[in-house]
Design a protein around this motif. Structure first.
Motif, PDB file in Angstrom:
ATOM      1  N   LEU A 133       4.867 -20.585  18.794  1.00  0.00           N
ATOM      2  CA  LEU A 133       5.545 -21.577  17.956  1.00  0.00           C
ATOM      3  C   LEU A 133       6.805 -22.129  18.633  1.00  0.00           C
ATOM      4  CD1 LEU A 133       5.322 -19.835  14.457  1.00  0.00           C
ATOM      5  CD2 LEU A 133       4.014 -21.823  15.246  1.00  0.00           C
ATOM      6  N   GLY A 134       7.204 -21.519  19.738  1.00  0.00           N
ATOM      7  CA  GLY A 134       8.416 -21.936  20.438  1.00  0.00           C
ATOM      8  C   GLY A 134       9.655 -21.183  20.016  1.00  0.00           C
ATOM      9  N   ALA A 135       9.489 -20.026  19.415  1.00  0.00           N
ATOM     10  CA  ALA A 135      10.618 -19.245  18.892  1.00  0.00           C
ATOM     11  C   ALA A 135      11.347 -18.497  20.004  1.00  0.00           C
ATOM     12  CB  ALA A 135      10.123 -18.255  17.850  1.00  0.00           C
ATOM     13  N   ASP A 136      12.640 -18.293  19.769  1.00  0.00           N
ATOM     14  CA  ASP A 136      13.473 -17.449  20.637  1.00  0.00           C
ATOM     15  C   ASP A 136      13.631 -16.061  20.051  1.00  0.00           C
ATOM     16  OD1 ASP A 136      13.996 -19.652  22.280  1.00  0.00           O
ATOM     17  OD2 ASP A 136      15.772 -20.207  21.110  1.00  0.00           O
ATOM     18  N   ALA A 137      13.418 -15.961  18.719  1.00  0.00           N
ATOM     19  CA  ALA A 137      13.653 -14.688  18.049  1.00  0.00           C
ATOM     20  C   ALA A 137      12.773 -14.568  16.812  1.00  0.00           C
ATOM     21  CB  ALA A 137      15.110 -14.565  17.646  1.00  0.00           C
ATOM     22  N   LEU A 138      12.585 -13.337  16.412  1.00  0.00           N
ATOM     23  CA  LEU A 138      11.937 -13.001  15.147  1.00  0.00           C
ATOM     24  C   LEU A 138      12.982 -12.299  14.300  1.00  0.00           C
ATOM     25  CD1 LEU A 138       8.543 -11.693  16.438  1.00  0.00           C
ATOM     26  CD2 LEU A 138       8.785 -13.345  14.615  1.00  0.00           C
ATOM     27  N   VAL A 139      13.207 -12.792  13.100  1.00  0.00           N
ATOM     28  CA  VAL A 139      14.183 -12.174  12.202  1.00  0.00           C
ATOM     29  C   VAL A 139      13.462 -11.676  10.957  1.00  0.00           C
ATOM     30  CG1 VAL A 139      16.097 -13.558  13.070  1.00  0.00           C
ATOM     31  CG2 VAL A 139      14.771 -14.397  11.140  1.00  0.00           C
ATOM     32  N   GLU A 140      14.131 -10.808  10.231  1.00  0.00           N
ATOM     33  CA  GLU A 140      13.584 -10.233   9.001  1.00  0.00           C
ATOM     34  C   GLU A 140      12.214  -9.580   9.229  1.00  0.00           C
ATOM     35  OE1 GLU A 140      13.569 -13.349   6.089  1.00  0.00           O
ATOM     36  OE2 GLU A 140      15.736 -13.553   6.114  1.00  0.00           O
ATOM     37  N   VAL A 141      12.059  -8.904  10.353  1.00  0.00           N
ATOM     38  CA  VAL A 141      10.787  -8.232  10.662  1.00  0.00           C
ATOM     39  C   VAL A 141      10.648  -7.022   9.755  1.00  0.00           C
ATOM     40  CG1 VAL A 141       9.460  -7.043  12.447  1.00  0.00           C
ATOM     41  CG2 VAL A 141      10.819  -9.058  13.034  1.00  0.00           C
ATOM     42  N   ARG A 142       9.488  -6.884   9.149  1.00  0.00           N
ATOM     43  CA  ARG A 142       9.267  -5.797   8.185  1.00  0.00           C
ATOM     44  C   ARG A 142       7.778  -5.449   8.137  1.00  0.00           C
ATOM     45  NH1 ARG A 142       9.316 -10.591   6.220  1.00  0.00           N
ATOM     46  NH2 ARG A 142       7.902 -11.259   4.587  1.00  0.00           N
ATOM     47  N   HIS A 143       7.510  -4.269   7.599  1.00  0.00           N
ATOM     48  CA  HIS A 143       6.138  -3.867   7.305  1.00  0.00           C
ATOM     49  C   HIS A 143       5.750  -4.526   5.992  1.00  0.00           C
ATOM     50  CE1 HIS A 143       6.910  -0.624  10.187  1.00  0.00           C
ATOM     51  NE2 HIS A 143       5.602  -0.608  10.337  1.00  0.00           N
ATOM     52  N   GLU A 144       4.569  -5.101   5.944  1.00  0.00           N
ATOM     53  CA  GLU A 144       4.089  -5.684   4.697  1.00  0.00           C
ATOM     54  C   GLU A 144       3.240  -4.683   3.963  1.00  0.00           C
ATOM     55  OE1 GLU A 144       2.081  -9.416   4.999  1.00  0.00           O
ATOM     56  OE2 GLU A 144       3.954 -10.438   4.550  1.00  0.00           O
ATOM     57  N   ARG A 145       3.407  -4.649   2.684  1.00  0.00           N
ATOM     58  CA  ARG A 145       2.594  -3.790   1.834  1.00  0.00           C
ATOM     59  C   ARG A 145       1.442  -4.618   1.293  1.00  0.00           C
ATOM     60  NH1 ARG A 145       4.892  -0.221   4.268  1.00  0.00           N
ATOM     61  NH2 ARG A 145       6.830   0.658   3.568  1.00  0.00           N
ATOM     62  N   GLY A 146       0.440  -3.972   0.847  1.00  0.00           N
ATOM     63  CA  GLY A 146      -0.715  -4.677   0.299  1.00  0.00           C
ATOM     64  C   GLY A 146      -1.929  -3.791   0.420  1.00  0.00           C
ATOM     65  N   ALA A 147      -3.039  -4.399   0.664  1.00  0.00           N
ATOM     66  CA  ALA A 147      -4.286  -3.655   0.828  1.00  0.00           C
ATOM     67  C   ALA A 147      -4.237  -2.927   2.168  1.00  0.00           C
ATOM     68  CB  ALA A 147      -5.484  -4.592   0.777  1.00  0.00           C
ATOM     69  N   VAL A 148      -3.652  -1.748   2.152  1.00  0.00           N
ATOM     70  CA  VAL A 148      -3.479  -0.979   3.374  1.00  0.00           C
ATOM     71  C   VAL A 148      -4.759  -0.198   3.670  1.00  0.00           C
ATOM     72  CG1 VAL A 148      -2.121   0.812   4.506  1.00  0.00           C
ATOM     73  CG2 VAL A 148      -1.015  -0.781   2.948  1.00  0.00           C
ATOM     74  N   ARG A 149      -5.265  -0.413   4.872  1.00  0.00           N
ATOM     75  CA  ARG A 149      -6.439   0.335   5.328  1.00  0.00           C
ATOM     76  C   ARG A 149      -5.971   1.394   6.317  1.00  0.00           C
ATOM     77  NH1 ARG A 149      -7.901  -5.068   6.348  1.00  0.00           N
ATOM     78  NH2 ARG A 149      -7.949  -4.566   8.559  1.00  0.00           N
ATOM     79  N   THR A 150      -6.712   2.443   6.416  1.00  0.00           N
ATOM     80  CA  THR A 150      -6.363   3.507   7.335  1.00  0.00           C
ATOM     81  C   THR A 150      -6.361   2.983   8.761  1.00  0.00           C
ATOM     82  OG1 THR A 150      -7.395   5.104   5.868  1.00  0.00           O
ATOM     83  CG2 THR A 150      -7.004   5.802   8.146  1.00  0.00           C
ATOM     84  N   GLY A 151      -5.286   3.253   9.482  1.00  0.00           N
ATOM     85  CA  GLY A 151      -5.190   2.847  10.879  1.00  0.00           C
ATOM     86  C   GLY A 151      -4.782   1.401  11.081  1.00  0.00           C
ATOM     87  N   VAL A 152      -4.377   0.687  10.023  1.00  0.00           N
ATOM     88  CA  VAL A 152      -3.982  -0.717  10.131  1.00  0.00           C
ATOM     89  C   VAL A 152      -2.522  -0.871   9.719  1.00  0.00           C
ATOM     90  CG1 VAL A 152      -4.398  -3.064   9.286  1.00  0.00           C
ATOM     91  CG2 VAL A 152      -6.319  -1.534   9.699  1.00  0.00           C
ATOM     92  N   VAL A 153      -1.763  -1.608  10.525  1.00  0.00           N
ATOM     93  CA  VAL A 153      -0.363  -1.892  10.232  1.00  0.00           C
ATOM     94  C   VAL A 153      -0.208  -3.409  10.196  1.00  0.00           C
ATOM     95  CG1 VAL A 153       1.998  -1.728  11.102  1.00  0.00           C
ATOM     96  CG2 VAL A 153       0.454   0.212  11.334  1.00  0.00           C
ATOM     97  N   ARG A 154       0.451  -3.911   9.164  1.00  0.00           N
ATOM     98  CA  ARG A 154       0.711  -5.347   9.050  1.00  0.00           C
ATOM     99  C   ARG A 154       2.220  -5.562   9.101  1.00  0.00           C
ATOM    100  NH1 ARG A 154      -2.158  -8.371   4.517  1.00  0.00           N
ATOM    101  NH2 ARG A 154      -3.541  -8.980   6.179  1.00  0.00           N
TER     102      ARG A 154
END
Length: 143
Positions: free
Chosen positions: A104-125
Motif C-alpha cells: 500500500l506504500g506504508a512506512d509503518a503499521l500502527v495499532e497492531v493487535r491480535h484479532e479475536r473471532g472464529a479462532v481455529r487451532t494453529g491460526v493467528v489473525r
C-alpha cells in the motif's frame, strides 16, 4: 559347519539387526525433520528482520517521535502453523501484514493487535493500520 547351521545363525542375526535398523532409520528421519524445521525458522527470522528495516510496527496509535502523514487504512493477515507452533503462525501473520502494508506504500503499521473471532487451532489473525510517516527529521509537534 553345515549350510543349515550357517543360515540359522544369519537368520538370527538378521532378526536381531532389524529393530536396530528401524530405530536408526527413525532417528535419521527425525534429525532431518529438525534440520528442515530449523532452516525454515531461520528463513522466517531473516525475512522478518529484512521487513523490519523497511517498515516500523507498533501497537500504539502512532510511532513515537514521528508524525503520521497519511492513514492508508486497515490491514489484516492470518498466519497458520501446526499444532503447538503458534509462535510460527504469529511470525507468518506478521510477515504477511508487513508485506500488505508495504504494498500500500506504508512506512509503518500502527495499532497492531491480535484479532479475536472464529479462532481455529494453529491460526493467528493480526490487524493494524497502514500509515505513511513524516520525514525523519521532523518531530511530532504533539510531543
Amino acid at each position: 559347519m553345515s549350510l543349515d547351521a550357517i543360515l540359522g545363525h544369519i537368520g538370527s542375526a538378521i532378526l536381531v539387526a532389524i529393530p536396530f535398523l528401524l530405530v536408526y532409520a527413525l532417528v535419521i528421519r527425525e534429525v532431518r525433520r529438525r534440520r528442515d524445521r530449523q532452516a525454515a525458522l531461520a528463513a522466517i527470522a531473516a525475512e522478518m528482520e529484512a521487513l523490519r528495516e523497511k517498515i516500523e510496527m507498533v501497537t500504539t496509535p502512532g510511532v513515537p517521535g514521528r508524525h503520521t502523514a497519511t492513514d492508508l487504512g486497515p490491514v489484516t493477515a492470518e498466519g497458520s502453523a501446526g499444532a503447538g507452533f503458534l509462535g510460527v503462525a504469529e511470525k507468518r501473520a506478521m510477515i504477511l501484514l508487513m508485506r500488505r502494508a508495504l504494498a500500500l506504500g506504508a512506512d509503518a503499521l500502527v495499532e497492531v493487535r491480535h484479532e479475536r473471532g472464529a479462532v481455529r487451532t494453529g491460526v493467528v489473525r493480526l490487524a493494524g493500520r497502514a500509515v505513511t510517516l513524516s520525514e525523519k527529521g521532523q518531530r511530532d509537534p504533539s510531543l
